[in-house]
Design a protein around this motif. Structure first.
Motif, PDB file in Angstrom:
ATOM      1  N   LYS A   1     -19.395  10.227   3.488  1.00 28.44           N
ATOM      2  CA  LYS A   1     -20.084   9.060   4.053  1.00 28.44           C
ATOM      3  C   LYS A   1     -20.744   8.233   2.953  1.00 28.44           C
ATOM      4  O   LYS A   1     -20.580   7.017   2.885  1.00 28.44           O
ATOM      5  N   SER A   2     -21.497   8.927   2.097  1.00 28.30           N
ATOM      6  CA  SER A   2     -22.215   8.205   1.037  1.00 28.30           C
ATOM      7  C   SER A   2     -21.233   7.591   0.042  1.00 28.30           C
ATOM      8  O   SER A   2     -21.441   6.469  -0.433  1.00 28.30           O
ATOM      9  N   SER A   3     -20.152   8.309  -0.245  1.00 28.49           N
ATOM     10  CA  SER A   3     -19.153   7.760  -1.168  1.00 28.49           C
ATOM     11  C   SER A   3     -18.528   6.508  -0.587  1.00 28.49           C
ATOM     12  O   SER A   3     -18.346   5.503  -1.279  1.00 28.49           O
TER      13      SER A   3
ATOM     14  N   ALA B   1     -26.097   5.133  -2.795  1.00 35.73           N
ATOM     15  CA  ALA B   1     -26.388   6.425  -2.170  1.00 35.73           C
ATOM     16  C   ALA B   1     -25.996   7.555  -3.114  1.00 35.73           C
ATOM     17  O   ALA B   1     -25.037   7.449  -3.873  1.00 35.73           O
ATOM     18  N   ILE B   2     -26.760   8.628  -3.061  1.00 31.74           N
ATOM     19  CA  ILE B   2     -26.460   9.783  -3.912  1.00 31.74           C
ATOM     20  C   ILE B   2     -25.273  10.547  -3.343  1.00 31.74           C
ATOM     21  O   ILE B   2     -25.200  10.809  -2.137  1.00 31.74           O
ATOM     22  N   VAL B   3     -24.357  10.887  -4.239  1.00 30.09           N
ATOM     23  CA  VAL B   3     -23.158  11.631  -3.848  1.00 30.09           C
ATOM     24  C   VAL B   3     -23.141  12.936  -4.624  1.00 30.09           C
ATOM     25  O   VAL B   3     -23.311  12.929  -5.846  1.00 30.09           O
TER      26      VAL B   3
ATOM     27  N   THR C   1     -26.460  16.452   1.356  1.00 28.94           N
ATOM     28  CA  THR C   1     -27.110  15.671   0.299  1.00 28.94           C
ATOM     29  C   THR C   1     -27.982  14.561   0.875  1.00 28.94           C
ATOM     30  O   THR C   1     -29.135  14.389   0.494  1.00 28.94           O
ATOM     31  N   THR C   2     -27.405  13.788   1.799  1.00 24.37           N
ATOM     32  CA  THR C   2     -28.158  12.663   2.355  1.00 24.37           C
ATOM     33  C   THR C   2     -29.051  13.161   3.468  1.00 24.37           C
ATOM     34  O   THR C   2     -28.600  13.836   4.390  1.00 24.37           O
ATOM     35  N   ARG C   3     -30.348  12.840   3.366  1.00 19.65           N
ATOM     36  CA  ARG C   3     -31.276  13.286   4.405  1.00 19.65           C
ATOM     37  C   ARG C   3     -31.927  12.089   5.092  1.00 19.65           C
ATOM     38  O   ARG C   3     -32.112  12.070   6.293  1.00 19.65           O
TER      39      ARG C   3
ATOM     40  N   THR D   1     -25.273   1.287   7.178  1.00 19.58           N
ATOM     41  CA  THR D   1     -26.273   2.341   7.031  1.00 19.58           C
ATOM     42  C   THR D   1     -25.576   3.666   6.778  1.00 19.58           C
ATOM     43  O   THR D   1     -24.717   4.086   7.560  1.00 19.58           O
ATOM     44  N   ASP D   2     -25.947   4.296   5.668  1.00 18.97           N
ATOM     45  CA  ASP D   2     -25.471   5.650   5.369  1.00 18.97           C
ATOM     46  C   ASP D   2     -26.496   6.606   5.963  1.00 18.97           C
ATOM     47  O   ASP D   2     -27.700   6.379   5.864  1.00 18.97           O
ATOM     48  N   THR D   3     -26.019   7.646   6.628  1.00 16.79           N
ATOM     49  CA  THR D   3     -26.957   8.555   7.295  1.00 16.79           C
ATOM     50  C   THR D   3     -26.740   9.996   6.861  1.00 16.79           C
ATOM     51  O   THR D   3     -25.807  10.307   6.120  1.00 16.79           O
TER      52      THR D   3
END
Ligand code: GTP
Ligand code: MG
Length: 462
Positions: free
Chosen positions: A239-241, A252-254, A260-262, A279-281
């Motif tokens: 998702k973040s990628s 976003a951190i990958v 990873t994503t909080r 929005t990355d979740t």
């Protein structure tokens, strides 16, 4: 346009340009002491016999009588009447450093002005009948516009396209009211079928027009606010990628670690004139860990608020998609499936995923190589592309929608009552209720609370 309430007369001042360093800065004043303050603080570079309205003058803003100059400025004084607020106004064009602008503002405040609240200039313009509430809202939309379409829509609204529509409907309803009142006043003369037919005809026409404008809401709202797209999916699906690949930077951190994503991250892009807000979740997973649970809550609330849900899947790791399918079903009409990691997934794995989601629009992508990412974005913006910029009135705020829905219901009720040959008094009540809705829309009758809410969204100095 008539004045809405009594004019506030104290003099307000604010910096109207953005904070930071710039070529010029503008300090603005409005109120009945504006001219007096202007004369107190300004020393012209050459003697002026009589200042004229709407002219620029060059000189200095003085710190006090016989003291030093704070800045060399251009200044304009505008008589009450043909000004933004309708009140007496002064605009001071200073050099654009924040210290310079702020010291000029302080000087103005010392001379008797009060610091303006958010949107207070526009609020005064509204209160003084310079614009109605729909136009005031559109001023904010114009400032906020970040696509051409949003700007065009705001300008159209400021010019009064919707306001004119409202006033044309109002005219029709007032005409209906007048005719009904005749029936109420002379009850012995029963209404002829022709009279009733005419009334119904006008109401029906008004109703149809209201319906038509109501239908503009979804599209117009998207032009104003953008399409809200939320990315969800299992841990590590990418998702973040994908989010980074879409917004074009490493926001976003990958990591290779699931979970990873909080928190969620939001980023907007302008794709061919359409604003898309991604929005990355934290995605979807079950966990009892408090932070994780909070993350899930946030995901859910973002999903509720979004226009489109992208479910990101990783066919190289999954063989079943039960969870994804149940979420997809829930949001059926606005789900897009991104089959990610096509660079490492086998043909079979990709086929299997495609089959699982055959009822949905599916986009095979690789966040890593960017393959398919453009098509995905195109697929999201597709329905919103080439927004119509015809001159028809549109509504783009929930407030407008609520009011128009109320008007529509009242008109519908009035029409039905005529069909049922109800007493004219009862029909009149419904017409009155529709009229009240129209007045609320333009702000002719609006509570202080609603005004406070609308103008609080503005910046100071506008
Ligand atoms: N080969 C390949 N690897 C990918 C792709 N997308 C993501 N990855 C890798 O998959 C891992 C997880 O990626 P993330 O983007 O952090 O996944 P996420 O869904 O945000 O994960 P969480 O935030 O932990 O739920 C990382 O090691 C990425 O480099 C892709 O398209 N191809
Ligand atoms: Mg992530």
């Amino acid at each position: 346009m008539k004045k809405n309430t009594i004019v506030t007369t104290d003099t307000i001042a604010a910096i109207s340009t953005a904070q930071g360093e710039g070529a010029i800065g503008i300090v603005r004043l409005s109120g009945n002491k504006a001219y007096q303050i202007f004369r107190e603080i300004f020393s012209p570079s050459k003697p002026i016999k009589k200042y004229q309205s709407h002219r620029l003058y060059q000189g200095s803003v003085m710190n006090g009588a016989n003291t030093s100059s704070l800045d060399q400025v251009m200044i304009a004084f505008m008589k009450a009447g043909k000004t933004y607020t309708g009140e007496e106004m002064v605009e001071i064009y200073t050099h654009g450093g924040s210290n310079v602008i702020n010291s000029v503002l302080q000087r103005v405040l010392k001379a008797g002005a009060r610091l303006a609240d958010r949107g207070e200039f526009t609020r005064r313009a509204f209160l003084n009948g310079k614009m109605d509430l729909l136009q005031a809202e559109a001023v904010l939309d114009l400032i906020r516009a970040d696509t051409d379409a949003a700007r065009v829509q705001a300008i159209k609204q400021i010019s009064g396209v919707l306001s004119e529509f409202i006033s044309s409907i109002k005219k029709k309803l007032v005409q209906v009211k007048t005719n009904i009142e005749v029936l109420i006043d002379f009850p012995e003369e029963e209404a002829s079928p022709k009279q009733l037919f005419d009334l119904k005809f006008i109401l029906q026409a008004a109703h149809d027009e209201v319906m038509h404008v109501l239908k503009s809401y979804d599209q117009a709202k998207i032009i104003r606010e953008g399409v809200h797209v939320v990315l969800i999916g299992r841990p590590n699906a990418g998702k973040s990628s994908l989010f980074n690949a879409i917004v074009g930077e490493n926001r976003a951190i990958v990591t290779p670690h699931p979970g990873t994503t909080r928190d969620y991250i939001e980023e907007a892009i302008n794709y061919k004139g359409v604003k898309l807000v991604f929005t990355d979740t934290a995605g979807i997973r079950s966990s009892e860990e408090p932070i994780e649970k909070l993350g899930m809550e946030m995901t859910r609330s973002r999903v509720e608020k979004s226009d489109i849900v992208i479910i990101v899947t990783d066919p190289s790791a999954a063989s079943r998609y039960d969870e994804e399918l149940s979420i997809a079903k829930e949001h059926k009409d606005n789900v897009i499936i991104a089959i990610n990691k096509v660079d490492i997934a086998s043909k079979d794995q990709i086929e299997q995923a495609k089959n699982a989601f055959e009822d949905y629009s599916v986009f095979p992508v690789s966040a890593k190589t960017r393959e398919g990412v453009e098509s995905l974005v195109q697929g999201i913006s597709g329905p919103s592309l080439a927004p119509s910029i015809e001159n028809a009135p549109v509504i783009n705020r929930y407030r407008h929608k609520q009011a128009l829905e109320h008007i529509e219901l009242s008109l519908n009720a009035a029409i039905n009552l005529i069909d049922q040959q109800a007493f004219p008094e009862i029909v009149a009540e419904e017409v009155d209720s529709a009229l009240a809705g129209l007045k609320e829309l333009t702000g002719e009758v609006t509570s202080q609370d609603i005004l406070d809410k609308i103008f609080a969204e503005f910046c100071i100095g506008k």
